[in-house]
Design a protein around this motif. Sequence first.
Motif, mmCIF file in Angstrom:
data_model
loop_
_atom_site.group_PDB
_atom_site.id
_atom_site.type_symbol
_atom_site.label_atom_id
_atom_site.label_comp_id
_atom_site.label_asym_id
_atom_site.label_seq_id
_atom_site.Cartn_x
_atom_site.Cartn_y
_atom_site.Cartn_z
ATOM 1 N N CYS A 56 0.892 -1.163 0.000
ATOM 2 C CA CYS A 56 0.000 0.000 0.000
ATOM 3 C C CYS A 56 0.925 1.207 0.000
ATOM 4 C CB CYS A 56 -0.905 -0.012 1.231
ATOM 5 S SG CYS A 56 -2.046 1.393 1.328
ATOM 6 N N LEU A 57 1.223 1.715 -1.183
ATOM 7 C CA LEU A 57 2.272 2.715 -1.350
ATOM 8 C C LEU A 57 1.750 3.943 -2.090
ATOM 9 C CD1 LEU A 57 5.073 0.264 -2.579
ATOM 10 C CD2 LEU A 57 4.820 1.207 -0.266
ATOM 11 N N GLY A 58 2.281 5.111 -1.759
ATOM 12 C CA GLY A 58 1.924 6.320 -2.490
ATOM 13 C C GLY A 58 0.429 6.567 -2.477
ATOM 14 N N GLY A 59 -0.177 6.463 -3.646
ATOM 15 C CA GLY A 59 -1.611 6.674 -3.757
ATOM 16 C C GLY A 59 -2.431 5.718 -2.917
ATOM 17 N N GLY A 60 -1.888 4.541 -2.642
ATOM 18 C CA GLY A 60 -2.579 3.600 -1.773
ATOM 19 C C GLY A 60 -2.777 4.168 -0.379
ATOM 20 N N ILE A 61 -1.798 4.964 0.073
ATOM 21 C CA ILE A 61 -1.921 5.622 1.385
ATOM 22 C C ILE A 61 -3.064 6.628 1.358
ATOM 23 C CG2 ILE A 61 -0.772 7.174 3.012
ATOM 24 C CD1 ILE A 61 0.322 4.377 3.167
ATOM 25 N N GLY A 116 3.598 2.607 2.929
ATOM 26 C CA GLY A 116 4.710 3.532 2.834
ATOM 27 C C GLY A 116 4.500 4.614 1.798
ATOM 28 N N LEU A 117 5.296 5.680 1.925
ATOM 29 C CA LEU A 117 5.300 6.788 0.968
ATOM 30 C C LEU A 117 6.695 6.923 0.366
ATOM 31 C CD1 LEU A 117 3.313 9.817 2.497
ATOM 32 C CD2 LEU A 117 2.646 8.315 0.611
ATOM 33 N N PRO A 118 6.934 6.359 -0.818
ATOM 34 C CA PRO A 118 8.237 6.495 -1.466
ATOM 35 C C PRO A 118 8.380 7.789 -2.250
ATOM 36 C CG PRO A 118 6.848 5.074 -2.774
ATOM 37 C CD PRO A 118 6.039 5.454 -1.560
ATOM 38 N N GLU A 119 7.518 8.764 -1.977
ATOM 39 C CA GLU A 119 7.458 9.985 -2.787
ATOM 40 C C GLU A 119 8.791 10.725 -2.868
ATOM 41 O OE1 GLU A 119 3.431 9.407 -3.720
ATOM 42 O OE2 GLU A 119 4.875 8.417 -2.467
ATOM 43 N N VAL A 120 9.491 10.871 -1.752
ATOM 44 C CA VAL A 120 10.761 11.609 -1.764
ATOM 45 C C VAL A 120 11.753 10.966 -2.736
ATOM 46 C CG1 VAL A 120 12.815 12.098 -0.368
ATOM 47 C CG2 VAL A 120 10.545 12.686 0.505
ATOM 48 N N LEU A 155 5.964 14.873 -3.766
ATOM 49 C CA LEU A 155 5.447 14.959 -2.399
ATOM 50 C C LEU A 155 3.940 14.765 -2.463
ATOM 51 C CD1 LEU A 155 7.544 17.983 -1.105
ATOM 52 C CD2 LEU A 155 7.761 15.604 -0.351
ATOM 53 N N GLY A 156 3.361 14.384 -1.329
ATOM 54 C CA GLY A 156 1.918 14.204 -1.287
ATOM 55 C C GLY A 156 1.520 12.997 -0.480
ATOM 56 N N ALA A 157 0.292 13.026 0.033
ATOM 57 C CA ALA A 157 -0.343 11.967 0.827
ATOM 58 C C ALA A 157 0.197 11.853 2.242
ATOM 59 C CB ALA A 157 -0.273 10.612 0.131
ATOM 60 N N ALA A 158 1.053 12.793 2.659
ATOM 61 C CA ALA A 158 1.389 12.850 4.084
ATOM 62 C C ALA A 158 0.136 13.207 4.880
ATOM 63 C CB ALA A 158 2.494 13.870 4.339
ATOM 64 N N THR A 159 -0.741 13.979 4.263
ATOM 65 C CA THR A 159 -2.050 14.280 4.854
ATOM 66 C C THR A 159 -2.752 13.002 5.292
ATOM 67 O OG1 THR A 159 -2.424 16.326 3.617
ATOM 68 C CG2 THR A 159 -4.382 15.085 4.262
ATOM 69 N N HIS A 160 -2.710 12.003 4.432
ATOM 70 C CA HIS A 160 -3.437 10.757 4.674
ATOM 71 C C HIS A 160 -2.630 9.811 5.556
ATOM 72 C CE1 HIS A 160 -4.320 12.604 0.746
ATOM 73 N NE2 HIS A 160 -5.557 12.533 1.208
ATOM 74 N N LEU A 161 -1.308 9.849 5.420
ATOM 75 C CA LEU A 161 -0.462 9.032 6.289
ATOM 76 C C LEU A 161 -0.618 9.467 7.737
ATOM 77 C CD1 LEU A 161 1.672 6.803 6.519
ATOM 78 C CD2 LEU A 161 3.430 8.551 6.118
ATOM 79 N N ALA A 162 -0.817 10.761 7.953
ATOM 80 C CA ALA A 162 -0.990 11.294 9.306
ATOM 81 C C ALA A 162 -2.280 10.801 9.951
ATOM 82 C CB ALA A 162 -0.978 12.823 9.275
ATOM 83 N N ARG A 170 6.477 11.787 9.861
ATOM 84 C CA ARG A 170 7.593 12.570 9.338
ATOM 85 C C ARG A 170 8.792 11.675 9.000
ATOM 86 N NH1 ARG A 170 7.813 18.317 10.521
ATOM 87 N NH2 ARG A 170 5.728 19.039 11.104
ATOM 88 N N ALA A 171 9.079 10.749 9.879
ATOM 89 C CA ALA A 171 10.199 9.836 9.631
ATOM 90 C C ALA A 171 9.952 9.003 8.370
ATOM 91 C CB ALA A 171 10.419 8.932 10.836
ATOM 92 N N MET A 172 8.717 8.561 8.190
ATOM 93 C CA MET A 172 8.390 7.766 7.009
ATOM 94 C C MET A 172 8.522 8.573 5.726
ATOM 95 S SD MET A 172 5.139 5.526 8.397
ATOM 96 C CE MET A 172 4.852 4.741 6.799
ATOM 97 N N VAL A 173 8.118 9.849 5.770
ATOM 98 C CA VAL A 173 8.252 10.708 4.588
ATOM 99 C C VAL A 173 9.720 10.933 4.261
ATOM 100 C CG1 VAL A 173 7.883 13.036 3.687
ATOM 101 C CG2 VAL A 173 6.016 11.848 4.847
ATOM 102 N N TYR A 174 10.521 11.282 5.270
ATOM 103 C CA TYR A 174 11.930 11.612 5.035
ATOM 104 C C TYR A 174 12.762 10.399 4.604
ATOM 105 C CZ TYR A 174 10.740 15.814 7.773
ATOM 106 O OH TYR A 174 10.156 16.958 8.247
ATOM 107 N N THR A 175 12.473 9.234 5.206
ATOM 108 C CA THR A 175 13.316 8.053 4.958
ATOM 109 C C THR A 175 12.721 7.085 3.954
ATOM 110 O OG1 THR A 175 12.313 6.710 6.718
ATOM 111 C CG2 THR A 175 14.128 8.184 7.351
ATOM 112 N N CYS A 176 11.438 7.254 3.621
ATOM 113 C CA CYS A 176 10.701 6.334 2.750
ATOM 114 C C CYS A 176 10.582 4.941 3.364
ATOM 115 C CB CYS A 176 11.330 6.258 1.355
ATOM 116 S SG CYS A 176 11.366 7.836 0.494
ATOM 117 N N ARG A 177 10.647 4.882 4.670
ATOM 118 C CA ARG A 177 10.501 3.619 5.393
ATOM 119 C C ARG A 177 9.054 3.133 5.333
ATOM 120 N NH1 ARG A 177 10.384 3.251 12.022
ATOM 121 N NH2 ARG A 177 9.376 1.197 12.135
#
Length: 254
Positions: A105-110, A128-132, A137-144, A153-160
């Motif tokens: 469940c990645l990117g748009g899946g989030i 995960g969000l591999p956007e970086v 960028l995008g979907a941090a709104t939904h990841l939150a 924030r850690a997931m966005v920065y590291t793509c973990r």
Amino acid sequence: MGISTTSHPGGVTEIVVDAPPVNALTVRGWHDLADAVTAAGRDAATGAVVLRAEGRGFNAGVDIKEMQATEGHTALVGANRGCYAAFAAVYDCEVPVVAAVHGHCLGGGIGLAGNADVVVASEDAYFGLPEVDRGALGAATHLARLVPQHLMRAMVYTCRNVTAAELHHHGSVLEVVPAGELRAKALEVAGTIAAKDRYVIRRAKESLNGIDPVDVRRSYRFEQGFTFELNLVGAGDEHRDAFVRHGAGREADR
């Protein structure tokens, strides 16, 4: 291949995404999904929606190959608008949406899972969000909506990525089940909701959206503006080209 809709007895509408190999959707695919979810919610016979996918995983985001094969910025703009429409359709659906997540469940899946009302997941699911790494960028709104602020924030920065079990610990995944039981569990949860008074459930959905502390449409659109900036300075194309050359098809195997 594409988006299919099935109406079940008891008021559950099942929407299935099937876009091999990894359910990365084209511009048309995102809009088709938005239309299917909106139509299901507008159907007076629907009490709840199950959103799930076939194949290797729930969703791998946008079809980057389509974006890079299209001259100019048409596909980039189209993908951003398509994602916006699909995420908003899930959020604004007139009845609760149960996302059944398996595999990646990645990117748009989030965006889809984060805007769903309830998430159930299989034991093999990861988010995960591999956007970086894609120059976007995008979907941090939904990841939150799925994980606490600092983890987001850690997931966005590291793509973990994080597992379904981790999200269950945070309370954003209702239940984690074996892969073979996922569809049945999602239909069971949706069936419990659909068995309630339809008018009351629709007002419950409307009321809960009304008290959300964050306007998910506006905040996501704000994020998308930075994707356009990254594209203007060349970072977007650079990272997407590298993905098409070296990473296409492997991202979802992480």
